[in-house]
Design an enzyme around this catalytic site. Structure first.
Site, PDB file in Angstrom:
ATOM      1  N   LYS A   1       0.835  -1.210   0.000  1.00  0.00           N
ATOM      2  CA  LYS A   1       0.000   0.000   0.000  1.00  0.00           C
ATOM      3  C   LYS A   1       0.867   1.257   0.000  1.00  0.00           C
ATOM      4  CE  LYS A   1      -4.240  -2.097   1.654  1.00  0.00           C
ATOM      5  NZ  LYS A   1      -3.932  -3.364   2.312  1.00  0.00           N
TER       6      LYS A   1
ATOM      7  N   CYS B   1      -7.955  -6.894   6.268  1.00  0.00           N
ATOM      8  CA  CYS B   1      -8.435  -7.871   5.289  1.00  0.00           C
ATOM      9  C   CYS B   1      -9.277  -8.907   6.042  1.00  0.00           C
ATOM     10  CB  CYS B   1      -7.311  -8.499   4.471  1.00  0.00           C
ATOM     11  SG  CYS B   1      -6.022  -9.232   5.437  1.00  0.00           S
TER      12      CYS B   1
HETATM   13  C1  LIG Z   1      -1.720  -6.211   7.140  1.00  0.00           C
HETATM   14  S1  LIG Z   1      -0.028  -6.079   7.354  1.00  0.00           S
HETATM   15  C2  LIG Z   1       0.335  -4.623   6.447  1.00  0.00           C
HETATM   16  C3  LIG Z   1       0.432  -4.853   4.957  1.00  0.00           C
HETATM   17  C4  LIG Z   1       0.943  -3.610   4.227  1.00  0.00           C
HETATM   18  N1  LIG Z   1       0.140  -2.451   4.520  1.00  0.00           N
HETATM   19  C5  LIG Z   1       1.000  -3.818   2.728  1.00  0.00           C
HETATM   20  O1  LIG Z   1       0.107  -3.350   2.018  1.00  0.00           O
HETATM   21  O2  LIG Z   1       1.959  -4.434   2.262  1.00  0.00           O
HETATM   22  C6  LIG Z   1       0.104  -5.495   8.976  1.00  0.00           C
HETATM   23  C7  LIG Z   1       1.478  -5.037   9.386  1.00  0.00           C
HETATM   24  O3  LIG Z   1       1.375  -4.480  10.700  1.00  0.00           O
HETATM   25  C8  LIG Z   1       2.578  -4.706  11.374  1.00  0.00           C
HETATM   26  N2  LIG Z   1       2.318  -4.530  12.821  1.00  0.00           N
HETATM   27  C9  LIG Z   1       1.817  -5.438  13.690  1.00  0.00           C
HETATM   28  N3  LIG Z   1       1.723  -4.891  14.918  1.00  0.00           N
HETATM   29  C10 LIG Z   1       2.168  -3.609  14.825  1.00  0.00           C
HETATM   30  C11 LIG Z   1       2.363  -2.553  15.759  1.00  0.00           C
HETATM   31  N4  LIG Z   1       2.076  -2.721  17.038  1.00  0.00           N
HETATM   32  N5  LIG Z   1       2.868  -1.388  15.308  1.00  0.00           N
HETATM   33  C12 LIG Z   1       3.216  -1.237  14.003  1.00  0.00           C
HETATM   34  N6  LIG Z   1       3.057  -2.216  13.072  1.00  0.00           N
HETATM   35  C13 LIG Z   1       2.547  -3.385  13.478  1.00  0.00           C
HETATM   36  C14 LIG Z   1       2.958  -6.111  10.953  1.00  0.00           C
HETATM   37  O4  LIG Z   1       4.337  -6.334  11.123  1.00  0.00           O
HETATM   38  C15 LIG Z   1       2.528  -6.131   9.480  1.00  0.00           C
HETATM   39  O5  LIG Z   1       3.614  -5.829   8.658  1.00  0.00           O
END
Ligand SMILES: C[S@@+](CC[C@H](N)C(=O)[O-])C[C@H]1O[C@@H](n2cnc3c(N)ncnc32)[C@H](O)[C@@H]1O
Length: 412
Positions: A248, A365
């Protein structure tokens, strides 16, 4: 018999055994095993079809095994029988080869048993298949009963049935054209998606050259709604708070013709190099990246700083069960509650990074209300300074894509 086909079946059995032993994703196990055995693309394809076919139909396969043989079966024999029945009844493979190869997967002392059960299944094929449609939904579509009940309550019985059916079909592959790196010769086999400019369905082989050059990005079209709602503008200061691996972020940069001033953060330090690598490949090398844990208060230097924040939070993935066969079996109601609490904390903290008059898009998602609309409404109740401008819930069975949710919130 073809030894490569035997190898594929053995590889599939090894993957399923490991899948049951640990928490590794089926996709990772298939990749690893096929690389270890240096299998050809056709054999890899068969391993994937077998492993995913069994995992998508696990409850039904167990039900069929239960009607053919009473009493306990050890795990190894159960998996071999699941593989055999999957070949016979779901993948439409030739009976003789399927039985012969499956029997050979069993240790010699158990081959007679496996052979007898599979031959019995073939004799009863008509009755087994005729009974299918009359089975309860959680067996027919091999989905945990609690999830079937949850979706029936949320979407109604008809939509829930269509969703369960959709989840057991084979997903398509899609790519987004990156406007920052134009395609020189549009590759063959890319079919434009109606209503989604710049998106294509891949009808042949994935054009790896263009994916590696950054001209094409593999993603599902449902991911575009979050970016559409964010509507990033050139020169805006934007935060993508949960950014890795960067799909994204790249779309935000492309939407602004490379002119957004983007900061991309993620919890996991080890995911940042992949994020940077992807952004460089997609023509956005100047994005600022940083490790940040948004369960913690917003760092002072980022408070009220951004025109727009994208919050693509970690979620249960209930919208992508068609693509990720493990999700239904690894999830439980407690895990959904845990994720909703985490998402709410992340939303609280990251919302403070938005300047007055700025906007935030919260996206998942997941198609479950606790992680989507309900969560957003709970947030709004506690924060009268925020308003919900627009939201979009993508249901996979309706849009024939992955499921997704995105909400556009405006800060007073
Ligand atoms: C759904 S994925 C994001 C996908 C990304 N937006 C893309 O389009 O490629 C969620 C992301 O949130 C991160 N995440 C999880 N907990 C988090 C936190 N407390 N603070 C920041 N990022 C976090 C994970 O490592 C993961 O990479």
């Amino acid at each position: 018999m073809n030894s490569n086909l035997s190898n594929s079946r053995q590889a599939a059995l090894a993957c399923l055994t490991r899948w049951h032993e640990g928490r590794a994703f089926a996709e990772t196990l298939v990749d690893r095993e096929c690389s270890r055995l240096s299998l050809s693309p056709a054999d890899r394809h068969l391993v994937q079809a077998l492993v995913f076919g069994v995992l998508r139909n696990q409850s039904w396969l167990d039900h069929v095994i239960g009607t053919l043989r009473q009493g306990r079966l050890d795990m190894n024999v159960r998996l071999i029988l699941q593989l055999g029945l999957c070949q016979l009844f779901l993948l439409g493979m030739a009976d003789h080869a399927a039985v012969y190869e499956t029997v050979n997967l069993a240790p010699s002392r158990l081959r007679g048993l496996v052979n007898a059960i599979l031959r019995n299944a073939l004799r009863k094929e008509k009755a087994i298949l005729a009974e299918r449609e009359k089975l309860p939904l959680h067996i027919l579509y091999s989905t945990p009963r609690w999830l079937v009940e949850k979706w029936t309550a949320q979407f109604g019985p008809e939509a829930a049935r269509k969703l369960l059916q959709w989840n057991n079909t084979t997903p398509r592959l899609y790519v987004r054209a990156n406007s920052l790196i134009p395609l020189n010769d549009p590759p063959e086999g890319l079919v434009p998606l109606g209503g989604a400019p710049g998106w294509f369905s891949v009808e042949g082989l994935l054009p790896l050259k263009d994916v590696n050059s950054g001209a094409l990005y593999v993603a599902d079209p449902s991911t575009r709604y979050a970016i559409d709602l964010l509507a990033p503008q050139p020169d805006e200061e934007i935060l993508d708070a949960c950014a890795a691996p960067g799909g994204k972020s790249a779309a935000i940069i492309a939407a602004t013709g490379g002119k957004a001033r983007l900061t991309a953060t993620d919890l996991h330090e080890h995911r940042l190099p992949v994020l940077r690598e992807n952004l460089a490949r997609y023509g956005s090398p100047s994005v600022a990246t940083a490790q940040a844990d948004w369960t913690q208060p917003c760092p002072p230097q980022w408070e009220k700083r951004f025109d727009a924040v994208l919050l693509d939070v970690p979620c249960s993935n209930t919208g992508v069960i068609q693509r990720r066969v493990d999700v239904r079996w690894r999830l439980n109601p407690e895990e959904i509650r845990r994720l909703a609490a985490l998402q709410r904390t992340i939303l609280e903290n990251a919302s403070r990074a938005v300047r007055p008059g700025g906007r935030l898009v919260y996206s998942t998602c997941s198609i479950d209300a606790e992680e989507d609309g309900l969560l957003v409404r709970e947030f709004l109740k506690d924060h009268p300074e925020w308003t919900l401008k627009e939201e979009k819930l993508v249901l996979p069975q309706e849009e024939k894509s992955d499921g997704a949710y995105a909400a556009l919130l405006i800060c007073a």
